[in-house]
Design a protein around this motif. Structure first.
Motif, PDB file in Angstrom:
ATOM      1  N   TRP A  82      39.399  32.100  37.920  1.00  0.00           N
ATOM      2  CA  TRP A  82      39.178  32.897  39.125  1.00  0.00           C
ATOM      3  C   TRP A  82      39.001  34.357  38.747  1.00  0.00           C
ATOM      4  O   TRP A  82      39.710  34.875  37.885  1.00  0.00           O
ATOM      5  N   LEU A  83      38.038  35.019  39.386  1.00  0.00           N
ATOM      6  CA  LEU A  83      37.716  36.422  39.099  1.00  0.00           C
ATOM      7  C   LEU A  83      37.525  37.203  40.387  1.00  0.00           C
ATOM      8  O   LEU A  83      36.937  36.698  41.335  1.00  0.00           O
ATOM      9  N   HIS A  84      37.975  38.455  40.383  1.00  0.00           N
ATOM     10  CA  HIS A  84      37.566  39.383  41.436  1.00  0.00           C
ATOM     11  C   HIS A  84      36.145  39.836  41.101  1.00  0.00           C
ATOM     12  O   HIS A  84      35.832  40.048  39.923  1.00  0.00           O
ATOM     13  N   PRO A  85      35.267  40.021  42.087  1.00  0.00           N
ATOM     14  CA  PRO A  85      33.982  40.654  41.796  1.00  0.00           C
ATOM     15  C   PRO A  85      34.262  42.059  41.261  1.00  0.00           C
ATOM     16  O   PRO A  85      35.004  42.819  41.861  1.00  0.00           O
ATOM     17  N   GLY A  86      33.735  42.355  40.098  1.00  0.00           N
ATOM     18  CA  GLY A  86      33.982  43.644  39.468  1.00  0.00           C
ATOM     19  C   GLY A  86      34.918  43.561  38.271  1.00  0.00           C
ATOM     20  O   GLY A  86      35.015  44.509  37.499  1.00  0.00           O
ATOM     21  N   CYS A  87      35.618  42.464  38.092  1.00  0.00           N
ATOM     22  CA  CYS A  87      36.546  42.308  36.963  1.00  0.00           C
ATOM     23  C   CYS A  87      35.919  41.541  35.805  1.00  0.00           C
ATOM     24  O   CYS A  87      36.598  41.223  34.833  1.00  0.00           O
ATOM     25  N   GLY A  88      34.645  41.233  35.895  1.00  0.00           N
ATOM     26  CA  GLY A  88      33.992  40.429  34.874  1.00  0.00           C
ATOM     27  C   GLY A  88      33.958  41.068  33.507  1.00  0.00           C
ATOM     28  O   GLY A  88      34.201  40.411  32.493  1.00  0.00           O
ATOM     29  N   ALA A  89      33.679  42.371  33.450  1.00  0.00           N
ATOM     30  CA  ALA A  89      33.614  43.061  32.158  1.00  0.00           C
ATOM     31  C   ALA A  89      34.975  43.046  31.465  1.00  0.00           C
ATOM     32  O   ALA A  89      35.064  42.827  30.258  1.00  0.00           O
ATOM     33  N   THR A  90      36.020  43.241  32.230  1.00  0.00           N
ATOM     34  CA  THR A  90      37.373  43.202  31.663  1.00  0.00           C
ATOM     35  C   THR A  90      37.700  41.805  31.155  1.00  0.00           C
ATOM     36  O   THR A  90      38.298  41.650  30.092  1.00  0.00           O
ATOM     37  N   ALA A  91      37.303  40.799  31.909  1.00  0.00           N
ATOM     38  CA  ALA A  91      37.571  39.417  31.496  1.00  0.00           C
ATOM     39  C   ALA A  91      36.824  39.069  30.209  1.00  0.00           C
ATOM     40  O   ALA A  91      37.369  38.380  29.342  1.00  0.00           O
ATOM     41  N   LEU A  92      35.589  39.547  30.081  1.00  0.00           N
ATOM     42  CA  LEU A  92      34.839  39.294  28.845  1.00  0.00           C
ATOM     43  C   LEU A  92      35.461  40.036  27.675  1.00  0.00           C
ATOM     44  O   LEU A  92      35.547  39.498  26.563  1.00  0.00           O
ATOM     45  N   LYS A  93      35.881  41.270  27.906  1.00  0.00           N
ATOM     46  CA  LYS A  93      36.487  42.070  26.835  1.00  0.00           C
ATOM     47  C   LYS A  93      37.773  41.416  26.328  1.00  0.00           C
ATOM     48  O   LYS A  93      38.028  41.396  25.130  1.00  0.00           O
TER      49      LYS A  93
ATOM     50  N   VAL B  34      28.916  36.251  34.497  1.00  0.00           N
ATOM     51  CA  VAL B  34      29.755  37.380  34.889  1.00  0.00           C
ATOM     52  C   VAL B  34      28.933  38.419  35.639  1.00  0.00           C
ATOM     53  O   VAL B  34      29.396  38.983  36.628  1.00  0.00           O
ATOM     54  N   ALA B  35      27.703  38.658  35.208  1.00  0.00           N
ATOM     55  CA  ALA B  35      26.829  39.583  35.932  1.00  0.00           C
ATOM     56  C   ALA B  35      26.561  39.070  37.343  1.00  0.00           C
ATOM     57  O   ALA B  35      26.519  39.847  38.302  1.00  0.00           O
ATOM     58  N   GLN B  36      26.410  37.763  37.479  1.00  0.00           N
ATOM     59  CA  GLN B  36      26.201  37.158  38.791  1.00  0.00           C
ATOM     60  C   GLN B  36      27.433  37.359  39.677  1.00  0.00           C
ATOM     61  O   GLN B  36      27.317  37.696  40.852  1.00  0.00           O
ATOM     62  N   VAL B  37      28.625  37.176  39.122  1.00  0.00           N
ATOM     63  CA  VAL B  37      29.864  37.363  39.881  1.00  0.00           C
ATOM     64  C   VAL B  37      30.026  38.825  40.273  1.00  0.00           C
ATOM     65  O   VAL B  37      30.354  39.144  41.414  1.00  0.00           O
ATOM     66  N   ASP B  38      29.791  39.737  39.334  1.00  0.00           N
ATOM     67  CA  ASP B  38      29.941  41.156  39.627  1.00  0.00           C
ATOM     68  C   ASP B  38      28.929  41.636  40.651  1.00  0.00           C
ATOM     69  O   ASP B  38      29.194  42.557  41.410  1.00  0.00           O
ATOM     70  N   ALA B  39      27.753  40.992  40.705  1.00  0.00           N
ATOM     71  CA  ALA B  39      26.730  41.370  41.679  1.00  0.00           C
ATOM     72  C   ALA B  39      27.153  41.006  43.099  1.00  0.00           C
ATOM     73  O   ALA B  39      26.646  41.587  44.062  1.00  0.00           O
ATOM     74  N   LEU B  40      28.081  40.064  43.240  1.00  0.00           N
ATOM     75  CA  LEU B  40      28.557  39.708  44.569  1.00  0.00           C
ATOM     76  C   LEU B  40      29.265  40.885  45.228  1.00  0.00           C
ATOM     77  O   LEU B  40      29.214  41.045  46.438  1.00  0.00           O
ATOM     78  N   GLY B  41      29.906  41.715  44.408  1.00  0.00           N
ATOM     79  CA  GLY B  41      30.506  42.950  44.888  1.00  0.00           C
ATOM     80  C   GLY B  41      31.582  42.759  45.929  1.00  0.00           C
ATOM     81  O   GLY B  41      32.077  41.662  46.161  1.00  0.00           O
ATOM     82  N   PRO B  42      31.939  43.848  46.589  1.00  0.00           N
ATOM     83  CA  PRO B  42      33.029  43.795  47.563  1.00  0.00           C
ATOM     84  C   PRO B  42      32.676  43.028  48.828  1.00  0.00           C
ATOM     85  O   PRO B  42      33.538  42.763  49.654  1.00  0.00           O
ATOM     86  N   ALA B  43      31.424  42.679  49.003  1.00  0.00           N
ATOM     87  CA  ALA B  43      31.025  41.933  50.194  1.00  0.00           C
ATOM     88  C   ALA B  43      31.438  40.471  50.112  1.00  0.00           C
ATOM     89  O   ALA B  43      31.334  39.747  51.088  1.00  0.00           O
TER      90      ALA B  43
END
Length: 91
Positions: free
Chosen positions: A41-52, A74-83
């Protein structure tokens, strides 16, 4: 609502505000709440941290060689954004 932990930031949150990334049947990675198998499970925007932190391959038990495919997901998840918000189907 069930509580889940984000593999990126390690904060707990309700399931509706997180996105599930799962290991697909063909071995690839998919973004799906209902896909069977191992998931993270990931928050949108936490993908870079999860990969790191290499948290997604560890949670999904993926070989390191598949980390390039993870960057796309991860880019797809982060693109979902706060919406992003889970909306249950209406009757």
């Amino acid at each position: 609502m069930p509580i889940r932990t984000c593999v990126g930031c390690r904060r707990t949150d309700d399931q509706a505000s997180l996105v599930r990334v799962a290991r697909g049947a063909a071995g690839g990675v998919v973004v799906s709440r209902t896909a069977p198998g191992r998931g993270a499970w990931l928050h949108p925007g936490c993908g870079a941290t999860a990969l790191k932190r290499r948290a997604i391959p560890r949670a999904l038990r993926l070989p390191v060689s598949e980390s390039a495919a993870l960057a796309e997901v991860v880019a797809q998840v982060d693109a979902l954004g706060p919406a992003w918000a889970f909306r249950p189907p209406s009757d």
